[in-house]
Design a protein around this motif. Structure first.
Motif, short mmCIF file in Angstrom:
data_model
loop_
_atom_site.label_atom_id
_atom_site.label_comp_id
_atom_site.label_asym_id
_atom_site.label_seq_id
_atom_site.Cartn_x
_atom_site.Cartn_y
_atom_site.Cartn_z
N VAL A 93 0.85 -1.19 0.00
CA VAL A 93 0.00 0.00 0.00
C VAL A 93 0.89 1.23 0.00
N LEU A 94 0.73 2.09 -1.02
CA LEU A 94 1.38 3.39 -1.06
C LEU A 94 0.42 4.37 -0.40
N GLU A 95 0.89 5.09 0.61
CA GLU A 95 0.06 6.02 1.37
C GLU A 95 0.55 7.44 1.09
N SER A 133 4.24 7.14 2.53
CA SER A 133 4.73 5.96 3.23
C SER A 133 4.34 4.75 2.40
N ASP A 134 4.89 3.61 2.76
CA ASP A 134 4.41 2.37 2.18
C ASP A 134 4.34 1.30 3.25
N TRP A 135 3.51 0.30 2.97
CA TRP A 135 3.25 -0.74 3.96
C TRP A 135 2.84 -2.02 3.25
N GLU A 164 -2.81 0.68 -4.31
CA GLU A 164 -2.28 -0.68 -4.27
C GLU A 164 -1.18 -0.83 -5.32
N LEU A 165 0.04 -1.15 -4.86
CA LEU A 165 1.15 -1.45 -5.76
C LEU A 165 1.19 -2.97 -5.90
N VAL A 166 0.90 -3.47 -7.10
CA VAL A 166 0.77 -4.90 -7.32
C VAL A 166 2.14 -5.52 -7.57
#
Length: 188
Positions: A93-95, A133-135, A164-166
């Motif tokens: 997840v890219l935030e 951020s990313d998670w 969503e980064l796949v």
């Protein structure tokens, strides 16, 4: 970027005529290249361009689901939350967070999930706070994600965007995309 057009993901209204825009380019050319942006001549708000790269993404369809939410009052802290259902448990997840904080400086970007990768506080026209951020949640149903800046005026407009980064299909096991800092963008 290097004469290749970027693909639009989404835009969300931060406040008034101020927006966050998200674009992507799969498989960018390696090396140092120019990122050109064309602005509407009548647009007077400040721009902040934040380029970054991820490796290990599905190059045919790197972007999955995405959502945005905005909030126009309250704080400090100036928080906004959003929830994103993922298509794959191996997605990241890219935030993205943006806030227009009126006449005072904001600071202290945080997220309750993930790793902060970038934050900036700009003193221009209006005061702006940015961060991303990313998670990797390891699930298709992550909880609500809250991002905020810890100081600023009582009233602030802010937006959160979750993308969503796949991940690329792994040969075996599970891989997660890897963040790589990139060059600083210069707007002319």
């Amino acid at each position: 970027f290097n004469s290749a057009a970027l693909t639009f993901i989404r835009t969300d209204n931060q406040v008034g005529s101020q927006y966050n825009y998200l674009y992507y380019l799969p498989n960018p050319a390696p090396g140092s290249h120019t990122l050109s942006v064309t602005l509407n001549a009548s647009y007077s708000n400040p721009w902040k361009i934040i380029p970054f790269t991820y490796s290990g993404l599905n190059t045919g369809a790197p972007i999955g689901n995405h959502v945005g939410a905005s909030l126009s009052a309250g704080g400090p802290p100036h928080s906004v939350a959003g929830t994103l259902a993922l298509g794959s448990a191996s997605s990241t997840v890219l935030e993205v967070y943006g806030a227009s904080t009126g006449g005072s400086v904001a600071s202290g970007y945080t997220t309750d999930h993930g790793t902060p990768r970038y934050s900036a506080f700009i003193l221009q026209y209006n005061q702006h706070a940015y961060g991303f951020s990313d998670w990797w949640p390891g699930s298709t149903n992550p909880p609500a994600i809250t991002q905020s800046c810890s100081s600023g005026p009582t009233s602030s407009s802010r937006v959160i965007e979750l993308v969503e980064l796949v991940s690329a299909p792994p040969p075996t096991g599970t891989t997660t995309p890897t963040f790589t800092p990139t060059v600083t963008a210069t707007v002319t």
